[in-house]
Design a protein around this motif. Structure first.
Motif: not given
Lengths: 279, 279
Positions: B83-95
């Motif tokens: 997941e890329e946040s609006p601030e362009h930090v990248f996360y290993n996420s689950a939706f």
């Protein structure tokens, strides 16, 4: 502690590990778009195990075994290479490398055995890759974890291949797995030899038995024990030091050529993608 | 109510192909009557992404998700991705997808960065463990290394979680077990332990397949609130586990073992403050 090291080397469920390795070969080959393997058969236990696993993974009709003896190679090695191929029912070729090796060394008649042995290993690599291109195959590797860790191989020779199912098995584990998958007993039982010159044995050249070597390596590598812990476990300090020195001095063999960084991103440093990128 | 655990392989860095696979498995889960299907960690991207992290990232608004969002009107879906946040930090996420919307996001809190793992180099860590209303009821999503820190499970527990949804892409290692890798055995222990102590269902979706010789260990499973393994997948194959959920068992387990009732989060908090203050 010595018991702990011996225990650490034991594979509890050989059938499961065989399935892991077979699945690994099948998936890595198939997703790269290959269904055939070329494998150099020396008559030894490593290449025998790799061939057995390759045949299980890809089907015997998709494995090509090549024996590449030199005139001084022991007749037993030739016979055993053939025995592996016959047992598995795979396509088999025996290709003498004597003419090209002798032609080259006619220029350097005083060349020592190690130099000649290295050249032979690279000649064999060259033949395997020639077949791989010709037959649309990948080269299946036969380097075990013990030899990788101490650098007991020829750089770009026997150490060159595409997919290596044995690289995380110590030599003593190779024996265990080979016997489990049905490699003929006389191959499992015979003294390991690179057969680069008559009478050569691995254990003679390395200077200790594979059992001792593997116990020290599994302690140092897998359990991250210190030199002192290994000596405490009952190994002679000079033996421990010898093994640790071999590991350190051979690090270059386990790496690709190093590149000098001048730009923002550099191929061997911060251009990080797996080989299976997009596969 | 039925749920499905989809144990799949993925294509490294190929979001389109992975979306398509998740779509097919979701449709199959729906056919089998499941209300919710759980995919493994990074199911839309593959695991060892390294520099691909920045090339495969998605947001809840990404058009790539549309096919899955559409199907989520019929079967709720938990998928893993970058997941890329609006601030362009990248996360290993689950939706969590339901009713055509991304209804909950969990960002992996604990990023393994040791040994063979290098996640902290490429992704930022999440800060929250939350409970949300899934189709099943109070649920929490945790990702792989999160579960190796029991604090995350504790946080879900004191928020009243009934369904712990655990996603992983766990590379197999350890040859001391029978029929599975050592790490798969640890996951099984965790599932049995956590489900029993929280009186919750523990739904574990793990990957299969190989990435550059990392063999993902499969053996996805579901544990009921009594710590009983009610379904378990194989070590190597893609498959769907469909399980009938019995909410009555959660009530039963908690009536017999009222750990949630007796839990004292304020005591824990008081102690945490003291420990932090004392440095």
């Amino acid at each position: 502690m010595r018991d702990r090291l011996i225990e650490e080397l034991k594979i509890e469920d050989r059938e499961f590990i065989r399935e892991v390795l077979v699945n690994f070969i099948r998936e890595e080959f198939h997703k790269a778009g290959f269904k055939k393997a070329v494998i150099g058969l020396s008559g030894g236990v490593d290449s025998a195990l790799a061939a057995f696993l390759g045949a299980l993974a890809l089907g015997r009709e998709n494995v090509i075994g090549i024996s590449m003896p030199y005139k001084t190679s022991s007749p037993l090695s030739r016979e055993d290479a053939r025995l592996v191929a016959e047992t598995l029912g795979i396509e088999f070729h025996e290709i003498e490398i004597t003419p090209q090796i002798d032609a080259y060394y006619s220029l350097f008649p005083d060349a020592d055995p190690v130099r000649r042995g290295n050249k032979m290993a690279r000649e064999r690599m060259s033949i395997l890759y020639d077949f791989a291109h010709w037959r649309g195959a990948l080269v299946l590797g036969t380097s075990n974890k013990s030899e990788l860790l101490i650098g007991y191989s020829t750089r770009w020779g026997d150490s060159a291949h595409d997919i290596n199912p044995l690289g995380d098995l110590y030599k003593t584990q190779v024996w265990e797995m080979a016997s489990f998958v049905g490699v003929p007993e006389r191959i499992v039982k015979k003294k390991p030899s690179a057969d680069l010159w008559p009478g050569q044995t691995d254990e003679g050249e390395i200077g200790l038995t594979y059992h001792t070597l593997d116990q020290i390596l599994v302690g140092y590598v897998d359990l991250r024990l210190k030199r002192e812990d290994l000596i405490e476990a009952g190994f002679e300090p000079k033996v421990v030091d010898r093994v640790l020195t071999m590991v350190k001095r051979s690090q270059y063999k386990r790496k690709l050529p190093i590149i000098c960084k001048i730009a923002r991103r550099t191929v061997d440093k911060d251009f990080l993608y797996l080989r299976d990128w997009g596969l | 109510m039925k749920i499905a655990v989809a144990q799949i392989n993925t294509k490294l860095g190929d979001v389109e192909a992975n979306v398509e696979k998740c779509l097919q498995f979701s449709l199959k889960a729906k056919e089998e009557g499941a209300e919710l299907v759980v995919f493994p960690e990074l199911s839309l991207t593959g695991y060892n992404l390294q520099d691909l992290t920045f090339e495969v990232a998605l947001t809840p608004q990404s058009p790539e998700l549309i096919p899955l969002l559409e199907v989520s009107r019929e079967v709720a879906i938990v998928v893993g991705l970058i997941e890329e946040s609006p601030e362009h930090v990248f996360y290993n996420s689950a939706f969590y997808l339901e009713g055509g919307r991304v209804k909950h996001v969990h960002r992996k809190v604990y990023l393994p960065t040791y040994g063979m793992f290098d996640e902290g180099r490429f992704t930022g860590h999440g800060e929250e463990v939350k409970v949300f209303e899934s189709k099943l009821g109070k649920s929490s999503i945790l990702i792989c290394e999160d579960l190796w820190h029991f604090s995350t499970v504790y946080l879900a527990f004191i928020q009243g979680v009934k369904y712990i949804i655990a996603l992983s892409a766990s590379p197999g290692r350890g040859y001391k077990e029978r029929g599975m890798f050592g790490n798969a055995e640890v996951w099984l222990n965790m599932g049995e332990f956590y489900s029993r102590l929280t009186g919750s269902y523990f739904i574990y979706s793990n990957r299969v397949g190989v990435e550059d010789g990392f063999v993902f260990s499969g053996k996805s499973f579901v544990c009921d609130p009594y710590g009983r393994v009610v379904a378990q997948a194989s070590p190597f194959k893609e498959e769907i586990l469909t399980v009938e959920i019995q909410p009555a068992l959660i009530r039963s387990a908690r009536a017999n073992l009222p750990l949630l009732r007796d839990e004292r989060p304020l005591t824990t908090l008081k102690n945490l403050r003291r420990i932090v203050d004392e440095g």
